[in-house]
Scaffold this motif. Sequence first.
Motif, PDB file in Angstrom:
ATOM      1  N   ARG A 193       0.764  -1.228  -0.155  1.00  0.00           N
ATOM      2  CA  ARG A 193      -0.022   0.031  -0.021  1.00  0.00           C
ATOM      3  C   ARG A 193       0.859   1.131  -0.144  1.00  0.00           C
ATOM      4  N   ILE A 194       0.458   2.321  -0.946  1.00  0.00           N
ATOM      5  CA  ILE A 194       1.286   3.292  -1.128  1.00  0.00           C
ATOM      6  C   ILE A 194       0.779   4.870  -0.966  1.00  0.00           C
ATOM      7  N   GLU A 195       0.925   5.504  -0.063  1.00  0.00           N
ATOM      8  CA  GLU A 195       0.208   6.667   0.239  1.00  0.00           C
ATOM      9  C   GLU A 195       1.331   7.989   0.174  1.00  0.00           C
ATOM     10  N   LYS A 196       0.803   9.046  -0.360  1.00  0.00           N
ATOM     11  CA  LYS A 196       1.737  10.349  -0.343  1.00  0.00           C
ATOM     12  C   LYS A 196       1.875  10.898   1.020  1.00  0.00           C
TER      13      LYS A 196
ATOM     14  N   GLY B 213       6.339  13.258  -0.032  1.00  0.00           N
ATOM     15  CA  GLY B 213       7.201  11.733  -0.044  1.00  0.00           C
ATOM     16  C   GLY B 213       6.262  10.662   0.023  1.00  0.00           C
ATOM     17  N   PHE B 214       6.982   9.343   0.237  1.00  0.00           N
ATOM     18  CA  PHE B 214       5.821   8.389   0.121  1.00  0.00           C
ATOM     19  C   PHE B 214       5.787   7.499   1.586  1.00  0.00           C
ATOM     20  N   ASP B 215       4.785   6.951   1.721  1.00  0.00           N
ATOM     21  CA  ASP B 215       4.787   5.993   2.976  1.00  0.00           C
ATOM     22  C   ASP B 215       4.099   4.528   2.459  1.00  0.00           C
ATOM     23  N   LEU B 216       5.117   3.562   2.822  1.00  0.00           N
ATOM     24  CA  LEU B 216       4.515   2.158   2.330  1.00  0.00           C
ATOM     25  C   LEU B 216       4.004   1.297   3.531  1.00  0.00           C
ATOM     26  N   THR B 217       3.082   0.623   3.081  1.00  0.00           N
ATOM     27  CA  THR B 217       2.700  -0.565   4.206  1.00  0.00           C
ATOM     28  C   THR B 217       2.890  -1.686   3.455  1.00  0.00           C
ATOM     29  N   ILE B 218       4.014  -2.710   3.940  1.00  0.00           N
ATOM     30  CA  ILE B 218       4.144  -4.021   3.326  1.00  0.00           C
ATOM     31  C   ILE B 218       3.311  -5.162   4.358  1.00  0.00           C
ATOM     32  N   PRO B 219       2.507  -5.769   4.050  1.00  0.00           N
ATOM     33  CA  PRO B 219       1.897  -6.594   4.920  1.00  0.00           C
ATOM     34  C   PRO B 219       2.294  -7.840   5.459  1.00  0.00           C
TER      35      PRO B 219
ATOM     36  N   ALA C  46      11.336  -7.769  -6.586  1.00  0.00           N
ATOM     37  CA  ALA C  46      12.111  -6.913  -6.808  1.00  0.00           C
ATOM     38  C   ALA C  46      12.327  -5.775  -5.934  1.00  0.00           C
ATOM     39  N   PRO C  47      13.580  -5.137  -5.871  1.00  0.00           N
ATOM     40  CA  PRO C  47      13.794  -4.023  -4.892  1.00  0.00           C
ATOM     41  C   PRO C  47      12.714  -2.767  -5.091  1.00  0.00           C
ATOM     42  N   ILE C  48      12.326  -2.086  -4.420  1.00  0.00           N
ATOM     43  CA  ILE C  48      11.564  -1.099  -4.189  1.00  0.00           C
ATOM     44  C   ILE C  48      12.615   0.227  -4.262  1.00  0.00           C
ATOM     45  N   GLU C  49      12.379   1.079  -5.106  1.00  0.00           N
ATOM     46  CA  GLU C  49      13.423   2.222  -4.931  1.00  0.00           C
ATOM     47  C   GLU C  49      12.672   3.563  -4.830  1.00  0.00           C
ATOM     48  N   LEU C  50      13.145   4.366  -3.754  1.00  0.00           N
ATOM     49  CA  LEU C  50      12.602   5.266  -3.532  1.00  0.00           C
ATOM     50  C   LEU C  50      13.706   6.496  -3.786  1.00  0.00           C
ATOM     51  N   GLN C  51      13.231   7.463  -4.613  1.00  0.00           N
ATOM     52  CA  GLN C  51      13.988   8.285  -5.458  1.00  0.00           C
ATOM     53  C   GLN C  51      13.622   9.974  -4.717  1.00  0.00           C
ATOM     54  N   ASN C  52      14.533  10.566  -4.452  1.00  0.00           N
ATOM     55  CA  ASN C  52      14.381  11.861  -3.897  1.00  0.00           C
ATOM     56  C   ASN C  52      15.406  12.802  -5.022  1.00  0.00           C
ATOM     57  N   VAL C  53      15.036  13.574  -5.996  1.00  0.00           N
ATOM     58  CA  VAL C  53      15.662  14.058  -6.869  1.00  0.00           C
ATOM     59  C   VAL C  53      15.301  15.461  -6.991  1.00  0.00           C
ATOM     60  N   HIS C  54      16.360  16.290  -7.255  1.00  0.00           N
ATOM     61  CA  HIS C  54      16.047  17.724  -7.105  1.00  0.00           C
ATOM     62  C   HIS C  54      16.938  18.466  -8.415  1.00  0.00           C
ATOM     63  N   SER C  55      16.373  19.850  -8.649  1.00  0.00           N
ATOM     64  CA  SER C  55      17.230  20.313  -9.639  1.00  0.00           C
ATOM     65  C   SER C  55      17.655  21.816  -8.994  1.00  0.00           C
ATOM     66  N   GLY C  56      17.835  21.813  -7.645  1.00  0.00           N
ATOM     67  CA  GLY C  56      18.524  22.830  -6.717  1.00  0.00           C
ATOM     68  C   GLY C  56      17.421  23.399  -5.733  1.00  0.00           C
ATOM     69  N   GLY C  57      17.792  24.399  -5.223  1.00  0.00           N
ATOM     70  CA  GLY C  57      16.885  25.049  -4.127  1.00  0.00           C
ATOM     71  C   GLY C  57      16.820  24.432  -2.961  1.00  0.00           C
ATOM     72  N   GLN C  58      15.801  24.234  -2.447  1.00  0.00           N
ATOM     73  CA  GLN C  58      15.494  23.714  -1.262  1.00  0.00           C
ATOM     74  C   GLN C  58      14.495  22.361  -1.461  1.00  0.00           C
ATOM     75  N   VAL C  59      14.964  21.353  -0.592  1.00  0.00           N
ATOM     76  CA  VAL C  59      14.046  20.040  -1.003  1.00  0.00           C
ATOM     77  C   VAL C  59      13.859  19.423   0.289  1.00  0.00           C
ATOM     78  N   HIS C  60      12.540  19.289   0.765  1.00  0.00           N
ATOM     79  CA  HIS C  60      12.361  18.521   2.068  1.00  0.00           C
ATOM     80  C   HIS C  60      11.241  17.465   2.064  1.00  0.00           C
ATOM     81  N   ALA C  61      11.880  16.195   1.907  1.00  0.00           N
ATOM     82  CA  ALA C  61      11.077  15.118   1.838  1.00  0.00           C
ATOM     83  C   ALA C  61      11.010  14.193   2.915  1.00  0.00           C
ATOM     84  N   ARG C  62      10.232  13.389   2.676  1.00  0.00           N
ATOM     85  CA  ARG C  62      10.306  12.153   4.019  1.00  0.00           C
ATOM     86  C   ARG C  62       9.631  10.722   3.371  1.00  0.00           C
ATOM     87  N   PHE C  63      10.230   9.989   3.931  1.00  0.00           N
ATOM     88  CA  PHE C  63       9.604   8.513   3.533  1.00  0.00           C
ATOM     89  C   PHE C  63       9.233   7.888   4.892  1.00  0.00           C
TER      90      PHE C  63
END
Length: 421
Positions: A107-110, A144-150, A157-174
């Motif tokens: 289950r995936i939530e933002k 960001g993303f919130d995962l629930t694995i039952p 397969a691996p699950i890849e969480l990417q936090n990618v930016h083009s500069g400035g300020q980026v504040h993400a959460r997993f």
Amino acid sequence: MNVHAAPKLTSAEEALIEGFAARRPSLTGSPEVAAKRDEAAAVLKAGLPTRRVEAWHYTDLRRLLASVPADGGAGYASAIAPLVDGSSVLTVVDGNAQHHAGIDGVRIEKIADRLMSGALAGDLAPLKADDTVGAINAAFVSDGFDLTIPEGAEIAAPIELQNVHSGGQVHARFAARIGKGAKATIVERQTGTADALVSSVTDVEIGDGAEINWLIIQDQPKTATHLGQIRARIGANAKVTIFLMNTGGKLVRQEVHVVAAGEGSDFRLRGVNLLGGDVHCDVTMVLDHAAPHTTSTEIIRNVITDRAHGVFQGQIRVDRLAQKTDAKMACNTLLLSDEGEFSTKPELEIFADDVACGHGATVTEIDHAHLFYLMARGVEEKLARGLLVKAFLREVIEELDDEAIVDALEARLENWFENHG
């Protein structure tokens, strides 16, 4: 009577405080989340930590964080190729979680939705008074993303969480909640294309008997500041490996906070820090053994070139109830430059009386006898040095025991050495 004036704010401190005030009306969140943001901002108003704060003794953030970029990147960032082909990829671009395909059994939530509902409010509290990384992220986090694995799920397969930016300020959460007996490999990528201030906090709850590999790969641009934190709570008889690889950034602080909460749990931390140029990279770990019959091993390998400065602070705490704890920690460093530095501070706090705990640290240069052996057999010096350094690191990488991931990480080693060898 002596009156002590508050120290003048630095430009970075002013930018953070003024930036929060300007952004607050547009920051996503319920009233409960807004209150937590205000509490986090109050921590920032007290100033960034200096060497006088014990947890930041080797990373004087007030001095090292000279400036804070303006909010918002250039807008041209996009998802990157996954570390391993066939991975399920979830991408945050410039602080916004992107549309994604589903992952069977997950289950995936933002995070933005959990901020709006208030469900995330309890997770935004800083861990303690000196938790500057948590405070910055709580104040500014956007998505960001919130995962629930039952329970019982095995994610092939691996699950890849990417936090990618083009500069400035980026504040993400997993965040991730791993059910009992579940098995998964999760790769967290932290990267970008321009000068930035990035904060990223990850919360992981691991159920009894689960087996989890969590990789954090940080390769920010050489002018970026990266403030990362992972918090994990491990259930009974669970097996957890956190693997760190730092290869980029200008100023990096990666924190690992783990509680071995369940009896029989096993935790491994493995780290590879490849530090060149004038990067300052600090890996700080706090591990609490809170239950009996728990085990842990921490092995950090560092390669220092140019004027780079590395730090490893590792604190292991053993609760009085955590009898039969077995904990071992080692930090090994290769200095390839007379101008490079590495600071290490291992700590043990033991309140139980039936434990086996130990730590060690080494700092050395390449063994010239080994180098001579290779060169005497026709191996050119630069190549010989590279072979010895890679052998020093591969021992840790190959512990992951996944051929595709090991190959991908070794390819990253090769790429780094091409630019820093």
